[in-house]
Design an enzyme around this catalytic site. Structure first.
Site, PDB file in Angstrom:
ATOM      1  N   PRO A 286       0.827  -1.218   0.000  1.00  0.00           N
ATOM      2  CA  PRO A 286       0.000   0.000   0.000  1.00  0.00           C
ATOM      3  C   PRO A 286       0.857   1.263   0.000  1.00  0.00           C
ATOM      4  O   PRO A 286       1.898   1.320   0.652  1.00  0.00           O
ATOM      5  CB  PRO A 286      -0.782  -0.109   1.315  1.00  0.00           C
ATOM      6  CG  PRO A 286       0.083  -0.939   2.206  1.00  0.00           C
ATOM      7  CD  PRO A 286       0.902  -1.836   1.328  1.00  0.00           C
ATOM      8  N   CYS A 354       3.039  29.252 -15.715  1.00  0.00           N
ATOM      9  CA  CYS A 354       2.523  29.767 -16.989  1.00  0.00           C
ATOM     10  C   CYS A 354       1.914  28.663 -17.839  1.00  0.00           C
ATOM     11  O   CYS A 354       2.452  28.316 -18.902  1.00  0.00           O
ATOM     12  CB  CYS A 354       3.643  30.479 -17.736  1.00  0.00           C
ATOM     13  SG  CYS A 354       4.317  31.786 -16.726  1.00  0.00           S
TER      14      CYS A 354
HETATM   15  N1  LLP Z   1       2.624  -1.492  -6.071  1.00  0.00           N
HETATM   16  C1  LLP Z   1       2.862  -1.180  -7.359  1.00  0.00           C
HETATM   17  C2  LLP Z   1       3.520  -2.165  -8.215  1.00  0.00           C
HETATM   18  C3  LLP Z   1       2.456   0.058  -7.872  1.00  0.00           C
HETATM   19  O1  LLP Z   1       2.669   0.347  -9.153  1.00  0.00           O
HETATM   20  C4  LLP Z   1       1.829   0.996  -7.017  1.00  0.00           C
HETATM   21  C5  LLP Z   1       1.420   2.320  -7.512  1.00  0.00           C
HETATM   22  C6  LLP Z   1       1.634   0.634  -5.669  1.00  0.00           C
HETATM   23  C7  LLP Z   1       2.037  -0.611  -5.238  1.00  0.00           C
HETATM   24  C8  LLP Z   1       0.996   1.561  -4.681  1.00  0.00           C
HETATM   25  O2  LLP Z   1      -0.312   1.881  -5.033  1.00  0.00           O
HETATM   26  P1  LLP Z   1      -1.231   2.741  -4.055  1.00  0.00           P
HETATM   27  O3  LLP Z   1      -1.504   1.910  -2.811  1.00  0.00           O
HETATM   28  O4  LLP Z   1      -0.499   3.991  -3.735  1.00  0.00           O
HETATM   29  O5  LLP Z   1      -2.462   3.005  -4.839  1.00  0.00           O
HETATM   30  N2  LLP Z   1       0.511   9.102  -9.188  1.00  0.00           N
HETATM   31  C9  LLP Z   1      -0.794   8.483  -9.157  1.00  0.00           C
HETATM   32  C10 LLP Z   1      -0.746   7.098  -8.567  1.00  0.00           C
HETATM   33  C11 LLP Z   1       0.210   6.172  -9.297  1.00  0.00           C
HETATM   34  C12 LLP Z   1       0.279   4.785  -8.673  1.00  0.00           C
HETATM   35  C13 LLP Z   1       1.373   4.002  -9.277  1.00  0.00           C
HETATM   36  N3  LLP Z   1       1.582   2.704  -8.718  1.00  0.00           N
HETATM   37  C14 LLP Z   1      -1.747   9.406  -8.394  1.00  0.00           C
HETATM   38  O6  LLP Z   1      -1.303  10.456  -7.933  1.00  0.00           O
HETATM   39  O7  LLP Z   1      -2.931   9.129  -8.264  1.00  0.00           O
END
Ligand code: LLP
Length: 426
Positions: A286, A354
């Site tokens: 997570p 900008c």
């Molecule tokens: N494991 C893997 C292989 C991942 O690619 C990711 C996130 C996670 C775990 C963690 O996921 P989470 O629990 O945070 O949802 N920048 C985007 C989110 C990109 C997520 C990329 N991978 C945003 O700001 O919404």
């Protein structure tokens, strides 16, 4: 404003006597002392989010590996390292950060589609726990690198369960058209190949279907698909020691109602038990759900600019600090740290960069004046870690609040810092 009313979904962010606090620290005071834009994180909120997972896994063999791409600041990593977490990393740089923050390399898993040989070497030297491998080509390179070092790399294959997580397309990762993981249909074949490579030791299987997931069904479906594969892979003669279900659990940005981590895992563990996998070593990755609602970004109102169609509230934070609205049309709640009496006006809240894409919030009712400080909520995940120096803006400072204690965990980047690695050609 009555005393101590917490914001919905933010139990550690409260209005007390008309002033916004993180834990016991007044945000107007932090803005005055440290300037803006300023990220402020609540340690208690992070530990409380982690606690929901820990409760969910009580009595089980489970490792929580914080997906540090969400927020990789050393002071944040230290909180999770001290709480016993491992880390999900996606680069050699992230590994270096884990080590600098006192994390245990044995609890590190290395994800990502494009690991370089140098990163593989660095990770093997550090003694990481497992590589989450995403293609046959990567398996072969990792095998070569490990053999050349006289090592065996522990591997898990990231499988693509082809489940729709029902989230923004840019953060959906488990569908066939995505670049991630190996296809479900090819997984058994690739596992047999991996098991024959002398530099590798197959230890697990993993999947990650997307981010900001607010429903249980995609998780339950993905689990079924992964367990089907485990059965097939083991029937083909390759034992699977651990199962990693990735990250992805959403948070409340704007009335979203994701399940609590413990409630989600009660359902998932019931399925695991029913299918006879309840005693397996489990892992999860997570990110957002551990830090997203633990952080706010403070920003000062610079100008109010009434327009014919829109009124603009121009603040000193911008898309380089808070890139999610520009990138994903994401919603972040915005609230004054010292609210004024009265209703005010409707504004688009924008930064100084900008570009028309430099907006932080659209059509927000705010009663503000230049000099007021606003708090942009849900800014703990994917804000500072995705920030940039666009428009030669130094990155913001960061504060970790622990009760009434204030720790400056990142100093404000100076403009000199932003160009110190550059050279004039003549
Ligand atoms: N494991 C893997 C292989 C991942 O690619 C990711 C996130 C996670 C775990 C963690 O996921 P989470 O629990 O945070 O949802 N920048 C985007 C989110 C990109 C997520 C990329 N991978 C945003 O700001 O919404």
């Amino acid at each position: 404003m009555t005393a101590a009313s917490s914001l919905p979904g933010h139990p550690f962010i409260t209005y007390q006597s008309g002033e916004l606090y993180v834990e016991q620290v007044r945000l107007s005071e932090l803005a005055r002392t440290h300037g803006t834009p300023l990220f402020v994180y609540s340690k208690a909120a992070m530990l409380s989010a982690l606690g929901a997972y820990q409760r969910g896994f009580a009595g089980r063999k489970a490792h929580i590996c914080y997906a540090m791409k969400a927020n990789s600041t050393l002071g944040v990593l230290q909180v999770f390292a001290q709480a016993g977490c491992g880390f999900d990393i996606v680069s050699g740089g992230e590994l270096a950060r884990v080590l600098a923050a006192g994390g245990d390399p044995a609890k590190v898993i290395f994800s990502g589609v494009g690991k370089t040989r140098a990163e593989m070497q660095q990770a093997l030297q550090a003694g990481i726990g497992c590589f989450n491998v995403e293609s046959t080509a990567e398996l072969e390179v990792l095998n070569e690198v490990a053999e050349s070092m006289g090592e065996k790399a522990c591997v898990s294959l990231r499988v693509n369960p082809n489940v729709d997580p029902k989230t923004h397309p840019y953060i959906s990762t488990g569908l066939k058209g995505n670049k991630f993981g190996v296809a479900h249909e090819q997984a058994v074949h690739i596992y047999l190949h991996a098991a024959r490579l002398p530099g590798l030791k197959v230890v697990g299987i993993d999947c990650h279907i997307g981010s900001q997931i607010t429903e249980m069904t995609p998780y339950l479906d993905a689990m079924d698909r992964v367990l089907d594969l485990v059965t097939q892979i083991e029937a083909a003669g390759v034992p699977i020691h651990h199962i990693d279900f990735g990250g992805g659990l959403g948070i409340n940005y704007n009335g979203d109602t994701p399940p609590e981590a413990d409630a989600l895992w009660a359902q998932l563990l019931a399925k695991l038990d029913a299918r006879g996998f309840g005693d397996r070593q489990l892992m999860i990755e997570p990110g957002r759900s551990l830090v997203g609602n633990a952080g706010v970004c403070l920003s000062e109102v610079l100008y109010l600019k009434p327009g014919e169609q829109k009124n603009f509230c121009i603040i000193d934070a911008a898309m380089n600090d808070l890139p999610r609205p520009a990138m994903y049309q994401a919603y972040h709640h915005i609230t004054p740290v010292q609210p004024r009496i009265g209703t005010g006006d409707v504004f688009d809240v924008v930064g100084p960069i900008c570009e028309s894409g430099d907006w932080i919030g659209r059509d927000r009712s705010l009663n503000v004046q230049p000099g007021d400080v606003l708090a942009v909520l849900s800014a703990g995940a994917y804000c500072m870690s995705m920030s940039s120096n666009y428009n030669t803006r130094g990155r913001a400072a960061e504060i970790l609040v622990d009760g009434d204690q204030v720790h400056l965990i990142r100093e404000r980047e100076s403009v000199f810092d932003t160009f110190q690695l550059e050279h004039l050609p003549v």
